[in-house]
Design a protein around this motif. Structure first.
Motif, PDB file in Angstrom:
ATOM      1  N   GLY A 141       0.797  -1.229   0.000  1.00 34.45           N
ATOM      2  CA  GLY A 141       0.000   0.000   0.000  1.00 34.45           C
ATOM      3  C   GLY A 141       0.819   1.264   0.000  1.00 34.45           C
ATOM      4  O   GLY A 141       0.273   2.366   0.087  1.00 34.45           O
ATOM      5  N   THR A 142       2.156   1.149  -0.119  1.00 34.67           N
ATOM      6  CA  THR A 142       3.016   2.332  -0.031  1.00 34.67           C
ATOM      7  C   THR A 142       3.447   2.797  -1.423  1.00 34.67           C
ATOM      8  O   THR A 142       4.614   2.737  -1.773  1.00 34.67           O
ATOM      9  CB  THR A 142       4.264   2.037   0.821  1.00 34.67           C
ATOM     10  N   PHE A 143       2.510   3.242  -2.248  1.00 38.40           N
ATOM     11  CA  PHE A 143       2.866   3.788  -3.555  1.00 38.40           C
ATOM     12  C   PHE A 143       3.144   5.281  -3.416  1.00 38.40           C
ATOM     13  O   PHE A 143       2.597   5.955  -2.539  1.00 38.40           O
ATOM     14  CB  PHE A 143       1.774   3.518  -4.588  1.00 38.40           C
ATOM     15  N   ASN A 144       4.018   5.803  -4.277  1.00 44.94           N
ATOM     16  CA  ASN A 144       4.570   7.139  -4.050  1.00 44.94           C
ATOM     17  C   ASN A 144       4.297   8.147  -5.157  1.00 44.94           C
ATOM     18  O   ASN A 144       4.673   9.301  -5.037  1.00 44.94           O
ATOM     19  CB  ASN A 144       6.087   7.026  -3.848  1.00 44.94           C
ATOM     20  N   TYR A 145       3.688   7.752  -6.273  1.00 50.10           N
ATOM     21  CA  TYR A 145       3.362   8.676  -7.362  1.00 50.10           C
ATOM     22  C   TYR A 145       4.596   9.360  -7.959  1.00 50.10           C
ATOM     23  O   TYR A 145       4.519  10.466  -8.465  1.00 50.10           O
ATOM     24  CB  TYR A 145       2.384   9.759  -6.917  1.00 50.10           C
ATOM     25  N   ASP A 146       5.760   8.718  -7.898  1.00 49.31           N
ATOM     26  CA  ASP A 146       6.958   9.364  -8.457  1.00 49.31           C
ATOM     27  C   ASP A 146       7.747   8.394  -9.331  1.00 49.31           C
ATOM     28  O   ASP A 146       8.970   8.382  -9.318  1.00 49.31           O
ATOM     29  CB  ASP A 146       7.831   9.962  -7.351  1.00 49.31           C
ATOM     30  N   GLU A 147       7.041   7.568 -10.086  1.00 46.69           N
ATOM     31  CA  GLU A 147       7.711   6.655 -10.996  1.00 46.69           C
ATOM     32  C   GLU A 147       8.494   7.431 -12.062  1.00 46.69           C
ATOM     33  O   GLU A 147       8.194   8.580 -12.351  1.00 46.69           O
ATOM     34  CB  GLU A 147       6.699   5.728 -11.679  1.00 46.69           C
ATOM     35  N   SER A 148       9.490   6.760 -12.662  1.00 44.69           N
ATOM     36  CA  SER A 148      10.259   7.344 -13.758  1.00 44.69           C
ATOM     37  C   SER A 148      10.056   6.477 -14.993  1.00 44.69           C
ATOM     38  O   SER A 148       9.996   5.245 -14.889  1.00 44.69           O
ATOM     39  CB  SER A 148      11.742   7.414 -13.384  1.00 44.69           C
ATOM     40  N   LEU A 149       9.945   7.118 -16.182  1.00 46.49           N
ATOM     41  CA  LEU A 149       9.619   6.406 -17.414  1.00 46.49           C
ATOM     42  C   LEU A 149      10.447   6.938 -18.568  1.00 46.49           C
ATOM     43  O   LEU A 149      10.562   8.152 -18.751  1.00 46.49           O
ATOM     44  CB  LEU A 149       8.124   6.587 -17.720  1.00 46.49           C
ATOM     45  N   ILE A 150      11.034   6.037 -19.348  1.00 42.32           N
ATOM     46  CA  ILE A 150      11.670   6.378 -20.615  1.00 42.32           C
ATOM     47  C   ILE A 150      11.246   5.351 -21.659  1.00 42.32           C
ATOM     48  O   ILE A 150      10.787   4.253 -21.314  1.00 42.32           O
ATOM     49  CB  ILE A 150      13.209   6.431 -20.535  1.00 42.32           C
ATOM     50  N   VAL A 151      11.392   5.704 -22.945  1.00 44.10           N
ATOM     51  CA  VAL A 151      11.065   4.779 -24.025  1.00 44.10           C
ATOM     52  C   VAL A 151      12.336   4.504 -24.822  1.00 44.10           C
ATOM     53  O   VAL A 151      12.875   5.402 -25.469  1.00 44.10           O
ATOM     54  CB  VAL A 151       9.965   5.340 -24.943  1.00 44.10           C
ATOM     55  N   MET A 152      12.815   3.266 -24.752  1.00 45.18           N
ATOM     56  CA  MET A 152      13.981   2.842 -25.504  1.00 45.18           C
ATOM     57  C   MET A 152      13.543   2.201 -26.817  1.00 45.18           C
ATOM     58  O   MET A 152      12.372   1.865 -27.008  1.00 45.18           O
ATOM     59  CB  MET A 152      14.800   1.839 -24.682  1.00 45.18           C
ATOM     60  N   ALA A 153      14.490   1.967 -27.720  1.00 46.01           N
ATOM     61  CA  ALA A 153      14.168   1.336 -28.995  1.00 46.01           C
ATOM     62  C   ALA A 153      13.622  -0.073 -28.802  1.00 46.01           C
ATOM     63  O   ALA A 153      12.794  -0.542 -29.593  1.00 46.01           O
ATOM     64  CB  ALA A 153      15.406   1.306 -29.885  1.00 46.01           C
ATOM     65  N   ASP A 154      14.065  -0.766 -27.754  1.00 44.07           N
ATOM     66  CA  ASP A 154      13.614  -2.131 -27.504  1.00 44.07           C
ATOM     67  C   ASP A 154      12.573  -2.223 -26.399  1.00 44.07           C
ATOM     68  O   ASP A 154      12.322  -3.298 -25.863  1.00 44.07           O
ATOM     69  CB  ASP A 154      14.791  -3.048 -27.189  1.00 44.07           C
ATOM     70  N   GLY A 155      11.932  -1.088 -26.066  1.00 48.01           N
ATOM     71  CA  GLY A 155      10.816  -1.132 -25.136  1.00 48.01           C
ATOM     72  C   GLY A 155      10.902  -0.107 -24.028  1.00 48.01           C
ATOM     73  O   GLY A 155      11.998   0.324 -23.643  1.00 48.01           O
ATOM     74  N   VAL A 157      10.910   1.588 -20.296  1.00 49.73           N
ATOM     75  CA  VAL A 157      11.552   1.211 -19.038  1.00 49.73           C
ATOM     76  C   VAL A 157      10.937   2.048 -17.924  1.00 49.73           C
ATOM     77  O   VAL A 157      10.770   3.262 -18.070  1.00 49.73           O
ATOM     78  CB  VAL A 157      13.078   1.443 -19.082  1.00 49.73           C
ATOM     79  N   VAL A 158      10.601   1.395 -16.818  1.00 50.67           N
ATOM     80  CA  VAL A 158       9.970   2.064 -15.689  1.00 50.67           C
ATOM     81  C   VAL A 158      10.778   1.792 -14.421  1.00 50.67           C
ATOM     82  O   VAL A 158      11.215   0.656 -14.184  1.00 50.67           O
ATOM     83  CB  VAL A 158       8.521   1.579 -15.481  1.00 50.67           C
ATOM     84  N   ALA A 159      10.980   2.831 -13.621  1.00 59.47           N
ATOM     85  CA  ALA A 159      11.590   2.684 -12.296  1.00 59.47           C
ATOM     86  C   ALA A 159      10.588   3.158 -11.257  1.00 59.47           C
ATOM     87  O   ALA A 159       9.877   4.142 -11.474  1.00 59.47           O
ATOM     88  CB  ALA A 159      12.882   3.489 -12.200  1.00 59.47           C
ATOM     89  N   TRP A 160      10.530   2.459 -10.145  1.00 65.14           N
ATOM     90  CA  TRP A 160       9.633   2.858  -9.055  1.00 65.14           C
ATOM     91  C   TRP A 160      10.199   2.363  -7.729  1.00 65.14           C
ATOM     92  O   TRP A 160      11.160   1.599  -7.691  1.00 65.14           O
ATOM     93  CB  TRP A 160       8.223   2.292  -9.275  1.00 65.14           C
ATOM     94  N   ARG A 161       9.595   2.812  -6.658  1.00 65.92           N
ATOM     95  CA  ARG A 161      10.018   2.384  -5.321  1.00 65.92           C
ATOM     96  C   ARG A 161       8.802   1.943  -4.528  1.00 65.92           C
ATOM     97  O   ARG A 161       7.708   2.457  -4.696  1.00 65.92           O
ATOM     98  CB  ARG A 161      10.738   3.512  -4.586  1.00 65.92           C
ATOM     99  N   GLU A 162       9.017   0.970  -3.668  1.00 56.71           N
ATOM    100  CA  GLU A 162       7.946   0.507  -2.792  1.00 56.71           C
ATOM    101  C   GLU A 162       8.545  -0.303  -1.648  1.00 56.71           C
ATOM    102  O   GLU A 162       9.672  -0.793  -1.734  1.00 56.71           O
ATOM    103  CB  GLU A 162       6.946  -0.352  -3.556  1.00 56.71           C
ATOM    104  N   ALA A 163       7.775  -0.447  -0.600  1.00 58.18           N
ATOM    105  CA  ALA A 163       8.173  -1.252   0.545  1.00 58.18           C
ATOM    106  C   ALA A 163       7.543  -2.636   0.441  1.00 58.18           C
ATOM    107  O   ALA A 163       6.441  -2.789  -0.082  1.00 58.18           O
ATOM    108  CB  ALA A 163       7.740  -0.586   1.841  1.00 58.18           C
ATOM    109  N   SER A 164       8.257  -3.657   0.923  1.00 61.16           N
ATOM    110  CA  SER A 164       7.714  -5.011   0.893  1.00 61.16           C
ATOM    111  C   SER A 164       6.599  -5.180   1.917  1.00 61.16           C
ATOM    112  O   SER A 164       5.687  -5.978   1.714  1.00 61.16           O
ATOM    113  CB  SER A 164       8.824  -6.033   1.163  1.00 61.16           C
TER     114      SER A 164
END
Length: 383
Positions: A141-155, A157-164
């Protein structure tokens, strides 16, 4: 120290990222309002701005119930299909690839309503296509609304953070769409340097030759890694820890130097890491505190980095709350302003003004107007 590219291999691939800024003159930037405000009279809540390879701006926005994406065709805004995500989705990020692929990420609610799912969709030219199942379920339940996104030639890519688990430290994750599923880049167990420390905001940068640069805050330190297609390589940490990092941006010059922008609730800082064999430390890029409007704004809530045709780094920044934005170029020894500072009606708290730099050297700013419509304005340096 590191070495990830030679000058000769960078030239052709990096050309699409270069921004033309020859012979910029100081003084007011030429201002052009791009059409009517987007949103059709809706109250726009969240927005993001990107630029297609042909220089046309693309804007995504949400009214809290639907997410829409529109692209400027030179005379008017054209909506890309209907809503880009299911009803009641929460908008996250927008990115455009070098081939013009438009991708967004967004959050939806889990079936039991207890947490959120991170999703992505891509515009196929006629409709929005979900990219597989959810990228991630924020089980704690710990989502942060600060994901990072780029588009590469092969698809994408998304980065995000969360707690287990609830009240546990956030871990950093990165995945790429391979055409059929989201695959972890490296380990899927989290990329934190110290799993006991909290991962903060992150940023991704698409580099030539399919490489990816990643920077993230962790316990006040800014860590940087380079993905070579098969593994992550640790690069030197940025100097001087920042305890309140709220924004990170990365880009690379034609010579392969990395440029990092870091901002918190004070003036931002910029650093350069040389790509040659002696490049084992980030060097400060001074002069941000002297840029018109930036010191008065106090902090930035969006920023963009690019590189001009001469290989000089460019910086755009905004502060919606104070109604300010600006544009600067690195001279090799200091940041110098490109045109005068930009001023507009301040936005309500938490409403950002998004910025992007076009290949021909213009600065695009998307902000709420007085009627809460999303207005995009283009600022062009005088030459």
């Amino acid at each position: 120290m590191f070495k990830f590219v030679r000058r000769t291999t960078f030239a052709a691939v990096f050309l699409a990222l270069l921004v033309a800024t020859a012979a910029f003159a100081q003084g007011p930037l030429q201002e052009e309002t791009l059409g009517d405000p987007v949103g059709g009279g809706m109250m726009v809540i969240y927005n993001d701005l990107a630029v297609a390879p042909d220089g046309t701006p693309v804007v995504a926005y949400s009214d809290g119930g639907s997410i829409y994406v529109e692209q400027w065709d030179g005379s008017a805004w054209v909506r890309l299909g209907d809503a880009a995500a299911p009803a009641d989705a929460m908008f996250s990020r927008l990115a455009v690839g070098e081939d013009g692929a438009v991708v967004i990420t967004y959050l939806t609610t889990s079936d039991d309503g207890s947490t959120a799912l991170l999703n992505a969709a891509q515009w196929d030219g006629t409709a929005w296509t979900p990219l597989g199942d959810a990228i991630n379920l924020y089980a704690s339940g710990t989502f942060n609304y600060d994901e990072s996104l780029i588009v590469m030639a092969d698809g994408p890519v998304v980065a995000w953070r969360e707690a287990s688990e609830f009240m546990q430290p956030d871990q950093l994750y990165v995945r790429q769409w391979d055409g059929s599923a989201w695959q972890p880049l490296g380990t899927d167990a989290g990329l934190n340097v110290d799993p006991a420390a909290d991962a903060g905001v992150s940023t991704l940068a698409a580099l030539p030759n399919g490489r990816i640069a990643l920077a993230w805050d962790e316990g006040g330190m800014t860590h940087v890694r380079l993905w070579d297609g098969s593994a992550w390589t640790d690069l030197p940490d940025a100097p001087a820890p920042m305890s309140d990092t709220s924004l990170l941006r990365l880009t690379a010059t034609a010579e392969g130097d990395l440029v990092l922008l870091r901002a918190g609730y004070d003036l931002p800082e910029a650093f350069k890491l040389a790509a040659d064999v002696d490049g084992d430390a980030w060097m400060p890029m001074d002069g941000l505190d002297a840029l018109p409007g930036l010191a008065d704004a106090g902090y930035v809530d969006d920023a963009a980095l690019a590189v001009d045709e001469n290989g000089d780094p460019l910086l755009a920044w905004s502060n919606g709350g104070s109604g300010a934005a600006g544009y600067a170029r690195w001279t090799g020894s200091a940041w110098e302003p490109v045109g005068d500072a930009i001023s507009f009606t301040p936005l309500p708290v938490s409403f950002i003004a998004s910025v992007a730099l076009t290949p021909d050297g213009a600065l695009d700013v998307a902000r709420l107007n007085e009627m809460f419509g999303l207005q995009v304005t283009q600022y062009t340096p005088q030459s």
